[in-house]
Design an enzyme around this catalytic site. Structure first.
Site, PDB file in Angstrom:
ATOM      1  N   ASP A 197       0.857  -1.188   0.000  1.00 13.63           N
ATOM      2  CA  ASP A 197       0.000   0.000   0.000  1.00 13.63           C
ATOM      3  C   ASP A 197       0.893   1.239   0.000  1.00 13.63           C
ATOM      4  O   ASP A 197       1.839   1.320   0.789  1.00 13.63           O
ATOM      5  CB  ASP A 197      -0.853  -0.001   1.280  1.00 13.63           C
ATOM      6  CG  ASP A 197      -2.321   0.200   0.983  1.00 13.63           C
ATOM      7  OD1 ASP A 197      -3.138  -0.641   1.374  1.00 13.63           O
ATOM      8  OD2 ASP A 197      -2.631   1.223   0.333  1.00 13.63           O
TER       9      ASP A 197
ATOM     10  N   ASP B 248      -3.182   4.484  -2.281  1.00 16.65           N
ATOM     11  CA  ASP B 248      -4.290   4.942  -1.444  1.00 16.65           C
ATOM     12  C   ASP B 248      -4.785   6.332  -1.895  1.00 16.65           C
ATOM     13  O   ASP B 248      -4.000   7.279  -1.938  1.00 16.65           O
ATOM     14  CB  ASP B 248      -3.758   5.027   0.001  1.00 16.65           C
ATOM     15  CG  ASP B 248      -4.861   5.262   1.000  1.00 16.65           C
ATOM     16  OD1 ASP B 248      -5.775   4.430   1.056  1.00 16.65           O
ATOM     17  OD2 ASP B 248      -4.807   6.275   1.704  1.00 16.65           O
TER      18      ASP B 248
ATOM     19  N   GLU C 292      -6.337   3.650  -6.102  1.00 14.55           N
ATOM     20  CA  GLU C 292      -7.652   3.729  -5.462  1.00 14.55           C
ATOM     21  C   GLU C 292      -8.178   5.116  -5.812  1.00 14.55           C
ATOM     22  O   GLU C 292      -7.604   6.123  -5.369  1.00 14.55           O
ATOM     23  CB  GLU C 292      -7.553   3.571  -3.947  1.00 14.55           C
ATOM     24  CG  GLU C 292      -8.927   3.571  -3.306  1.00 14.55           C
ATOM     25  CD  GLU C 292      -8.924   3.828  -1.817  1.00 14.55           C
ATOM     26  OE1 GLU C 292      -8.025   4.536  -1.325  1.00 14.55           O
ATOM     27  OE2 GLU C 292      -9.815   3.320  -1.129  1.00 14.55           O
TER      28      GLU C 292
ATOM     29  N   HIS D 282     -11.233  -3.977   2.960  1.00 12.59           N
ATOM     30  CA  HIS D 282     -11.150  -3.664   4.393  1.00 12.59           C
ATOM     31  C   HIS D 282     -11.976  -2.428   4.757  1.00 12.59           C
ATOM     32  O   HIS D 282     -12.120  -2.095   5.935  1.00 12.59           O
ATOM     33  CB  HIS D 282      -9.682  -3.458   4.774  1.00 12.59           C
ATOM     34  CG  HIS D 282      -9.089  -2.271   4.100  1.00 12.59           C
ATOM     35  ND1 HIS D 282      -8.898  -2.192   2.730  1.00 12.59           N
ATOM     36  CD2 HIS D 282      -8.697  -1.086   4.597  1.00 12.59           C
ATOM     37  CE1 HIS D 282      -8.403  -1.018   2.427  1.00 12.59           C
ATOM     38  NE2 HIS D 282      -8.264  -0.319   3.533  1.00 12.59           N
ATOM     39  N   ASP D 283     -12.497  -1.727   3.718  1.00 10.25           N
ATOM     40  CA  ASP D 283     -13.321  -0.529   3.984  1.00 10.25           C
ATOM     41  C   ASP D 283     -14.796  -0.782   3.739  1.00 10.25           C
ATOM     42  O   ASP D 283     -15.616   0.086   4.039  1.00 10.25           O
ATOM     43  CB  ASP D 283     -12.925   0.605   3.009  1.00 10.25           C
ATOM     44  CG  ASP D 283     -11.538   1.138   3.268  1.00 10.25           C
ATOM     45  OD1 ASP D 283     -10.889   1.567   2.304  1.00 10.25           O
ATOM     46  OD2 ASP D 283     -11.116   1.128   4.446  1.00 10.25           O
TER      47      ASP D 283
HETATM   48  O1  ISL Z   1     -14.585   3.758   3.243  1.00 11.13           O
HETATM   49  C1  ISL Z   1     -14.846   4.453   2.301  1.00 11.13           C
HETATM   50  C2  ISL Z   1     -16.095   5.202   2.226  1.00 11.13           C
HETATM   51  O2  ISL Z   1     -17.054   4.259   1.784  1.00 11.13           O
HETATM   52  C3  ISL Z   1     -13.880   4.510   1.159  1.00 11.13           C
HETATM   53  O3  ISL Z   1     -14.296   5.498   0.248  1.00 11.13           O
HETATM   54  C4  ISL Z   1     -12.529   4.897   1.746  1.00 11.13           C
HETATM   55  O4  ISL Z   1     -12.609   5.622   2.927  1.00 11.13           O
HETATM   56  C5  ISL Z   1     -11.799   5.790   0.777  1.00 11.13           C
HETATM   57  O5  ISL Z   1     -11.836   5.169  -0.471  1.00 11.13           O
HETATM   58  C6  ISL Z   1     -10.357   5.946   1.256  1.00 11.13           C
HETATM   59  O6  ISL Z   1      -9.862   4.697   1.707  1.00 11.13           O
HETATM   60  C7  ISL Z   1      -8.436   4.621   1.900  1.00 11.13           C
HETATM   61  O7  ISL Z   1      -7.920   5.774   2.578  1.00 11.13           O
HETATM   62  C8  ISL Z   1      -8.289   5.968   3.944  1.00 11.13           C
HETATM   63  C9  ISL Z   1      -8.228   4.702   4.794  1.00 11.13           C
HETATM   64  O8  ISL Z   1      -8.943   4.917   5.997  1.00 11.13           O
HETATM   65  C10 ISL Z   1      -8.860   3.525   4.057  1.00 11.13           C
HETATM   66  O9  ISL Z   1      -8.713   2.332   4.830  1.00 11.13           O
HETATM   67  C11 ISL Z   1      -8.147   3.377   2.724  1.00 11.13           C
HETATM   68  O10 ISL Z   1      -8.608   2.230   2.004  1.00 11.13           O
HETATM   69  C12 ISL Z   1      -7.329   7.008   4.499  1.00 11.13           C
HETATM   70  O11 ISL Z   1      -5.997   6.577   4.231  1.00 11.13           O
END
Ligand code: ISL
Ligand code: CA
Length: 473
Positions: free
Chosen positions: A88, A189, A240, A304-305
């Site tokens: 990541d 990310d 992402e 994981h989200d």
């Molecule tokens: O969880 C979400 C809302 O539905 C996703 O949109 C997510 O928060 C967003 O895509 C960002 O996610 C990434 O960055 C965040 C971290 O908390 C998440 O785990 C990661 O996947 C901040 O770094």
């Protein structure tokens, strides 16, 4: 691609957290599924406010996960099994405990002041009305220097200022360090948030936070990152990219763009709360047409989200196995790289703990606090947050029906889903009709039939709400 959220994967030292040694010990399990690439969630030095997405040491490994030697051994063990591993890359923000931020915040004339985004109050209050993902404002006031700093996520996650060439080159150096360690690429990310809107103007609708992403300047940053780092290695990248459409998505992954290889969009995960076949097929068709022959997509329905797909989009009670297999069949036969989130291959489900205190996700806890402070009924707020809480997919992998599902001999950092007695890897490996063996066959089918990977996509079931007949040829 198999996503390993290591802290919930397998604990080998009894501290209640999964760890890198645990991933090494379960690599044969992952390899036997037929996995090509592993995506490892962040394990860098971090105070763990957002489970490793708040990095305080890009060159280290957080103690919970293990150490650099173990990580290097993991990379080597993955390669010995002819698999790849990507890590990541979290560079839109750091932890507020990162030495860079501690310096930047120490005084207005510190050389690293412009490594982050600092603004004077406007009319005595926040510089603009932008909301963050996890808080009502992106601005946090710092008494010491009388300015606000920007954070797109938690207060503890200050955004880096990508306008600074020093920031960009510090990140590129770090990327070289990991690529020279032999990793095979990065999952990037929220990589489309790096560029902020010029002048930080107020948003018409602060609740539509898409103003945080896809701003002018982002493609120049990614083309520079590609030229300075990625183009020097034979690696893969997946961005992402929240808030993106197929047209904009192509600007990130088009083969002629020299930016990224593939992306995740969120038209399903963030905007389709429950299963909607017509909407799902429309999104698939639009993305297929948008990227066809020019760029590469990803296929996922949980991570994981986002809560477990069999709970959110299938049926995790009476038809758990059938719906898990149906969703897998879709994901592994649609255009784009299929992602398996750890435990999805045995049909793990979302959870329903009884109290907000059983939940750890900062996004959920911040939202709960914000809503209850508005005077809403705590029970009603709690109920409203349950289905989409990110913790639904962060409960420990269920290895067997022994105590704590064989995840840890200690106290798990997150409670194990009580259904581990019926749903676990041991049961799946003993049952020829398990979801696990279905995934194994699907992965093999895709490898043996290139038409599934590269064939055309035509939806013959256009307006049927219950059927997806998608033909590649
Ligand atoms: O969880 C979400 C809302 O539905 C996703 O949109 C997510 O928060 C967003 O895509 C960002 O996610 C990434 O960055 C965040 C971290 O908390 C998440 O785990 C990661 O996947 C901040 O770094
Ligand atoms: Ca551990």
């Amino acid at each position: 691609m198999y996503q390993v959220y290591w802290r919930s994967f397998y604990d080998t030292n009894g501290d209640g957290y999964g760890d890198l040694q645990g991933v090494i010990e379960k690599l044969d399990y992952i390899a036997n599924l037929g996995v090509d690439v592993i995506w490892l969630n962040p394990c860098y030095g971090s105070p763990d406010v957002d489970n490793g997405y708040d990095i305080s040491d890009y060159y280290g490994v957080m103690e919970k996960a293990g150490d650099l030697d173990t990580l290097e051994r993991l990379i080597n063990e993955v390669h010995q099994r002819d698999m790849k591993i990507i890590m990541d890359l979290v560079v839109n923000h750091t932890s507020d405990q990162h030495p860079w931020f501690l310096e930047s915040a120490s005084s207005k004339d510190n050389p690293k002041r412009d490594w982050y985004i600092w603004k004077d109050p406007k009319d005595g209050v926040v510089p603009n009305n932008w909301r963050s993902y996890f808080t009502p404002s992106v601005w946090e006031f710092d008494d010491q220097t009388g300015q606000y700093y920007m954070h797109s996520f938690a207060v503890e996650q200050p955004d880096l200022n990508w306008e600074s060439p020093e920031v960009r080159h510090a990140i590129y150096d770090m990327m070289h360090f990991w690529l020279k360690k032999g990793i095979d690429g990065f999952r990037m990310d929220v990589i489309n948030l790096l560029a902020k809107i010029e002048g930080f103007p107020d948003a018409d609708d602060p609740y539509d936070i898409s103003y945080l992403g896809n701003n002018p300047g982002i493609h120049e940053y990614l083309q520079e990152m590609n030229e300075k780092v990625l183009s020097h290695y034979d690696v893969m990248t997946v961005g992402e990219i929240p808030f993106v459409t197929p047209e904009d998505g192509l600007l990130y992954v088009g083969e002629d763009r020299n930016e990224l290889n593939t992306l995740f969009h969120f038209e399903v995960a963030d905007n389709m709360p429950t299963w909607d076949m017509l909407r799902y097929k429309e999104i698939q068709e639009r993305w297929y047409e948008g990227l066809k022959g020019k760029g590469w997509n990803s296929q996922f329905l949980n991570n994981h989200d986002h809560t477990r797909q069999v709970t959110r989009y299938g049926n995790d009670q009476q038809y758990r196995k059938q719906s898990a297999k149906l969703l897998a069949t879709l994901l592994h036969t649609l255009p784009g790289m299929p992602y398996i989130y750890q435990g999805e291959e045995i049909g793990m489900t979302g959870v329903r703990f009884s109290s907000i205190d059983d939940y750890q996700d900062i996004a959920m806890k911040n939202k709960y606090k914000e809503e209850v402070e508005k005077g809403r009924d705590p029970e009603e707020v709690f109920e409203s947050l349950l289905l989409l809480s990110r913790d639904n997919s962060r409960t420990p992998v269920q290895w067997n029906d022994s105590h704590n599902a064989g995840f840890t001999t200690g106290t798990p950092w997150m409670k194990v889903n009580p259904n581990y007695k019926e749903i676990n890897v041991k049961e799946a490996l003993q049952n020829r009709n398990s979801i696990y063996y279905y995934y194994k066959k699907l992965i093999q089918l895709r490898k043996e039939n290139e038409v599934i990977v590269y064939g055309d996509f035509v939806d013959h079931s256009k307006n049927d709400e219950n059927l997806a007949v998608i033909k590649n040829w």
